[in-house]
Design a protein around this motif. Structure first.
Motif, PDB file in Angstrom:
ATOM      1  N   ALA A 142       0.832  -1.204   0.000  1.00 53.43           N
ATOM      2  CA  ALA A 142       0.000   0.000   0.000  1.00 53.43           C
ATOM      3  C   ALA A 142       0.868   1.257   0.000  1.00 53.43           C
ATOM      4  N   LEU A 143       1.981   1.213   0.742  1.00 57.52           N
ATOM      5  CA  LEU A 143       2.916   2.333   0.755  1.00 57.52           C
ATOM      6  C   LEU A 143       3.504   2.559  -0.635  1.00 57.52           C
ATOM      7  N   ALA A 144       3.847   1.484  -1.314  1.00 62.68           N
ATOM      8  CA  ALA A 144       4.379   1.607  -2.671  1.00 62.68           C
ATOM      9  C   ALA A 144       3.366   2.289  -3.584  1.00 62.68           C
ATOM     10  N   ASP A 145       2.095   1.918  -3.455  1.00 64.36           N
ATOM     11  CA  ASP A 145       1.036   2.558  -4.245  1.00 64.36           C
ATOM     12  C   ASP A 145       0.973   4.053  -3.934  1.00 64.36           C
ATOM     13  N   ALA A 146       1.065   4.393  -2.643  1.00 64.70           N
ATOM     14  CA  ALA A 146       1.021   5.800  -2.246  1.00 64.70           C
ATOM     15  C   ALA A 146       2.209   6.569  -2.820  1.00 64.70           C
ATOM     16  N   LEU A 147       3.385   5.973  -2.807  1.00 62.25           N
ATOM     17  CA  LEU A 147       4.567   6.622  -3.369  1.00 62.25           C
ATOM     18  C   LEU A 147       4.402   6.854  -4.868  1.00 62.25           C
ATOM     19  N   PHE A 148       3.823   5.876  -5.552  1.00 60.87           N
ATOM     20  CA  PHE A 148       3.583   6.026  -6.988  1.00 60.87           C
ATOM     21  C   PHE A 148       2.666   7.220  -7.240  1.00 60.87           C
ATOM     22  N   LEU A 149       1.579   7.287  -6.482  1.00 63.16           N
ATOM     23  CA  LEU A 149       0.612   8.363  -6.658  1.00 63.16           C
ATOM     24  C   LEU A 149       1.202   9.717  -6.290  1.00 63.16           C
ATOM     25  N   ALA A 150       2.197   9.707  -5.411  1.00 65.56           N
ATOM     26  CA  ALA A 150       2.842  10.956  -5.002  1.00 65.56           C
ATOM     27  C   ALA A 150       3.902  11.413  -5.997  1.00 65.56           C
ATOM     28  N   GLY A 151       4.146  10.631  -7.035  1.00 68.28           N
ATOM     29  CA  GLY A 151       5.088  11.031  -8.073  1.00 68.28           C
ATOM     30  C   GLY A 151       6.415  10.310  -8.069  1.00 68.28           C
ATOM     31  N   PHE A 152       6.615   9.401  -7.098  1.00 68.55           N
ATOM     32  CA  PHE A 152       7.872   8.649  -7.032  1.00 68.55           C
ATOM     33  C   PHE A 152       7.691   7.299  -7.746  1.00 68.55           C
ATOM     34  N   GLN A 153       7.498   7.371  -9.052  1.00 66.83           N
ATOM     35  CA  GLN A 153       7.088   6.184  -9.796  1.00 66.83           C
ATOM     36  C   GLN A 153       8.156   5.090  -9.824  1.00 66.83           C
ATOM     37  N   ASP A 154       9.400   5.469 -10.034  1.00 64.16           N
ATOM     38  CA  ASP A 154      10.459   4.459 -10.128  1.00 64.16           C
ATOM     39  C   ASP A 154      10.678   3.761  -8.789  1.00 64.16           C
ATOM     40  N   LEU A 155      10.765   4.541  -7.729  1.00 61.44           N
ATOM     41  CA  LEU A 155      10.930   3.959  -6.401  1.00 61.44           C
ATOM     42  C   LEU A 155       9.743   3.082  -6.040  1.00 61.44           C
ATOM     43  N   ALA A 156       8.538   3.554  -6.332  1.00 56.87           N
ATOM     44  CA  ALA A 156       7.331   2.791  -6.022  1.00 56.87           C
ATOM     45  C   ALA A 156       7.284   1.484  -6.794  1.00 56.87           C
ATOM     46  N   SER A 157       7.683   1.525  -8.062  1.00 57.28           N
ATOM     47  CA  SER A 157       7.680   0.303  -8.870  1.00 57.28           C
ATOM     48  C   SER A 157       8.687  -0.705  -8.329  1.00 57.28           C
ATOM     49  N   ARG A 158       9.877  -0.222  -7.950  1.00 50.39           N
ATOM     50  CA  ARG A 158      10.879  -1.136  -7.387  1.00 50.39           C
ATOM     51  C   ARG A 158      10.382  -1.731  -6.073  1.00 50.39           C
ATOM     52  N   LEU A 159       9.757  -0.911  -5.235  1.00 50.83           N
ATOM     53  CA  LEU A 159       9.233  -1.419  -3.969  1.00 50.83           C
ATOM     54  C   LEU A 159       8.126  -2.450  -4.218  1.00 50.83           C
ATOM     55  N   GLY A 160       7.213  -2.144  -5.128  1.00 48.67           N
ATOM     56  CA  GLY A 160       6.124  -3.079  -5.419  1.00 48.67           C
ATOM     57  C   GLY A 160       6.616  -4.386  -6.000  1.00 48.67           C
ATOM     58  N   PHE A 161       7.502  -4.305  -6.990  1.00 44.85           N
ATOM     59  CA  PHE A 161       8.004  -5.523  -7.614  1.00 44.85           C
ATOM     60  C   PHE A 161       8.960  -6.270  -6.684  1.00 44.85           C
ATOM     61  N   GLY A 162       9.728  -5.527  -5.877  1.00 48.93           N
ATOM     62  CA  GLY A 162      10.590  -6.188  -4.906  1.00 48.93           C
ATOM     63  C   GLY A 162       9.792  -6.980  -3.891  1.00 48.93           C
ATOM     64  N   LEU A 163       8.701  -6.392  -3.407  1.00 49.40           N
ATOM     65  CA  LEU A 163       7.817  -7.113  -2.482  1.00 49.40           C
ATOM     66  C   LEU A 163       7.217  -8.338  -3.152  1.00 49.40           C
ATOM     67  N   ALA A 164       6.870  -8.208  -4.426  1.00 53.19           N
ATOM     68  CA  ALA A 164       6.308  -9.351  -5.152  1.00 53.19           C
ATOM     69  C   ALA A 164       7.307 -10.503  -5.214  1.00 53.19           C
ATOM     70  N   LEU A 165       8.573 -10.189  -5.483  1.00 50.54           N
ATOM     71  CA  LEU A 165       9.597 -11.237  -5.522  1.00 50.54           C
ATOM     72  C   LEU A 165       9.747 -11.926  -4.170  1.00 50.54           C
ATOM     73  N   VAL A 166       9.729 -11.130  -3.106  1.00 50.96           N
ATOM     74  CA  VAL A 166       9.866 -11.716  -1.773  1.00 50.96           C
ATOM     75  C   VAL A 166       8.657 -12.576  -1.429  1.00 50.96           C
ATOM     76  N   LEU A 167       7.461 -12.107  -1.745  1.00 50.92           N
ATOM     77  CA  LEU A 167       6.251 -12.883  -1.464  1.00 50.92           C
ATOM     78  C   LEU A 167       6.246 -14.200  -2.235  1.00 50.92           C
ATOM     79  N   ILE A 168       6.663 -14.158  -3.492  1.00 51.49           N
ATOM     80  CA  ILE A 168       6.716 -15.395  -4.279  1.00 51.49           C
ATOM     81  C   ILE A 168       7.765 -16.335  -3.701  1.00 51.49           C
ATOM     82  N   THR A 169       8.889 -15.760  -3.271  1.00 58.79           N
ATOM     83  CA  THR A 169       9.930 -16.580  -2.637  1.00 58.79           C
ATOM     84  C   THR A 169       9.380 -17.273  -1.393  1.00 58.79           C
ATOM     85  N   LEU A 170       8.620 -16.546  -0.581  1.00 59.65           N
ATOM     86  CA  LEU A 170       8.082 -17.106   0.659  1.00 59.65           C
ATOM     87  C   LEU A 170       6.918 -18.055   0.410  1.00 59.65           C
ATOM     88  N   VAL A 171       5.881 -17.550  -0.246  1.00 59.80           N
ATOM     89  CA  VAL A 171       4.654 -18.342  -0.420  1.00 59.80           C
ATOM     90  C   VAL A 171       4.855 -19.444  -1.456  1.00 59.80           C
TER      91      VAL A 171
END
Length: 371
Positions: A142-171
């Motif tokens: 949710a924080l990554a989404d907020a960062l994207f909407l606030a204009g930090f698109q690159d950072l938000a995308s890295r945070l979102g996709f990074g979390l996705a990689l970790v979740l896939i690694t775990l689950v």
């Protein structure tokens, strides 16, 4: 309509598939230069909606289906489930139609914040401390989404996709060997998949570290070391699950393929530090490959399992899974091609085909009574 409200998997998963197929068609038209008279920036819309729109709904469907099993608490159903889904729908319209700012952010963030609150509440009330990190990652999403909407698109995308990689690694690291082990045991194959061990721990730690370095220091040379280590560790972990023993069952093999994209993503991330791979290739290896492949197979298995139907793949399943994975391969390779446009169009067409077939086949199962 009532049966759709009896479980998140019935409502969220087919909708996620239909949205993925539709969103890619819209993006291909924008990419091709077709004037759709849309009041939004096409690339910004594509980046946000495939990550926070599609993955957000697929993640919500998974968590609202899995958390009751983790906590032994009742699942979200009825009006509250419909209300949460409505927030997701409003978020899609809000992001597309409203100008950037507080109102757009309010519409877009209502769903991820509500999902994070619901998941956290259920895990906390049940005292299920083991899965609190999962709840934490939903808040970070949710924080990554907020960062994207606030204009930090690159950072938000890295945070979102990074979390996705970790979740896939775990689950993915939980379900893939477990389902394979059960399938092999039921058939008396004699093949044994090792229990959770040192390599698994190393792979998880390496994946978390590599994702964190990429998010915070995307261009630092240390990323070469952390991402390469994570890629090797994840690949070794995957080999321990003996994919060659389950090749006869496409719904098991697809779990291995989805997890393999994690190793590929980290490998591309490592060489991107050296300038060998482009950042867009890394993003699509994660988004189209790891996220697309793993969410698709998890949704398929969940719908079949909860419908009390045999978790066995048929010809349609093979086609749709092959289309999504081949589409991901072509999208990752596109920047290296002489005719990049042709590969992007073909990749998008295959991805759309795969998710459209999923929505049609599994949407029908989702609305039928449990056998």
């Amino acid at each position: 309509m009532h049966i759709l409200t009896t479980g998140a998997y019935r409502l969220f998963f087919p909708a996620a598939g239909a949205f993925a197929a539709t969103a890619i068609v819209v993006w291909l038209l924008i990419w091709s230069g077709v004037d759709l008279a849309m009041p939004f920036d096409g690339l910004r819309w594509h980046r946000h909606e495939m990550l926070f729109g599609y993955l957000g709904l697929a993640l919500g469907g998974f968590l609202l289906t899995a958390v009751p099993n983790w906590t032994n608490r009742p699942a979200l159903t009825g009006g509250p489930l419909v209300g949460l889904f409505a927030l997701w729908v409003l978020g899609r319209f809000g992001f597309a139609l409203l100008p950037g700012g507080g109102l757009q952010a309010g519409f877009a963030l209502a769903y991820p914040l509500s999902l994070a609150a619901i998941v956290s509440r259920e895990i906390w009330i049940a005292g299920n401390r083991r899965n609190l990190p999962v709840a934490g990652m939903v808040w970070l999403f949710a924080l990554a989404d907020a960062l994207f909407l606030a204009g930090f698109q690159d950072l938000a995308s890295r945070l979102g996709f990074g979390l996705a990689l970790v979740l896939i690694t775990l689950v993915g690291g939980r379900v893939t060997p477990t389902f394979g082990r059960n399938w092999l045991k039921a058939r008396g194959s004699g093949v044994e998949i090792p229990a959770f061990g040192l390599i698994d721990k190393v792979a998880i730690v390496a994946a978390v570290l590599a994702a964190a370095v990429w998010i915070v220091f995307p261009d630092h040379k240390i990323g070469l070391v952390t991402a390469a280590t994570a890629s090797v560790a994840v690949a070794l972990r995957l080999l321990r699950w003996k994919f060659w023993a389950v090749t006869r069952e496409p719904l098991l093999l697809a779990l291995h393929l989805g997890y393999a994209w994690v190793a590929v993503s980290f490998a591309l991330l490592a060489v991107s530090v050296l300038g060998v791979a482009e950042p867009v290739q890394v993003v699509h290896a994660i988004g189209a490959g790891a996220v697309g492949g793993m969410t698709l197979i998890v949704m398929m298995r969940a719908i079949l399992g909860h419908a009390n139907r045999p978790i066995r793949g048929n010809g349609v399943d093979v086609v749709l899974l092959a289309a999504v994975h081949l589409g991901a391969v072509l999208r990752v390779l596109a920047p290296t091609a002489v005719d990049q446009t042709m590969l992007i169009d073909l990749s998008g067409g295959l991805w759309t085909l795969g998710f459209a077939l999923f929505a049609l086949r599994y949407g029908r199962i989702a609305v039928l009574p449990r056998l």
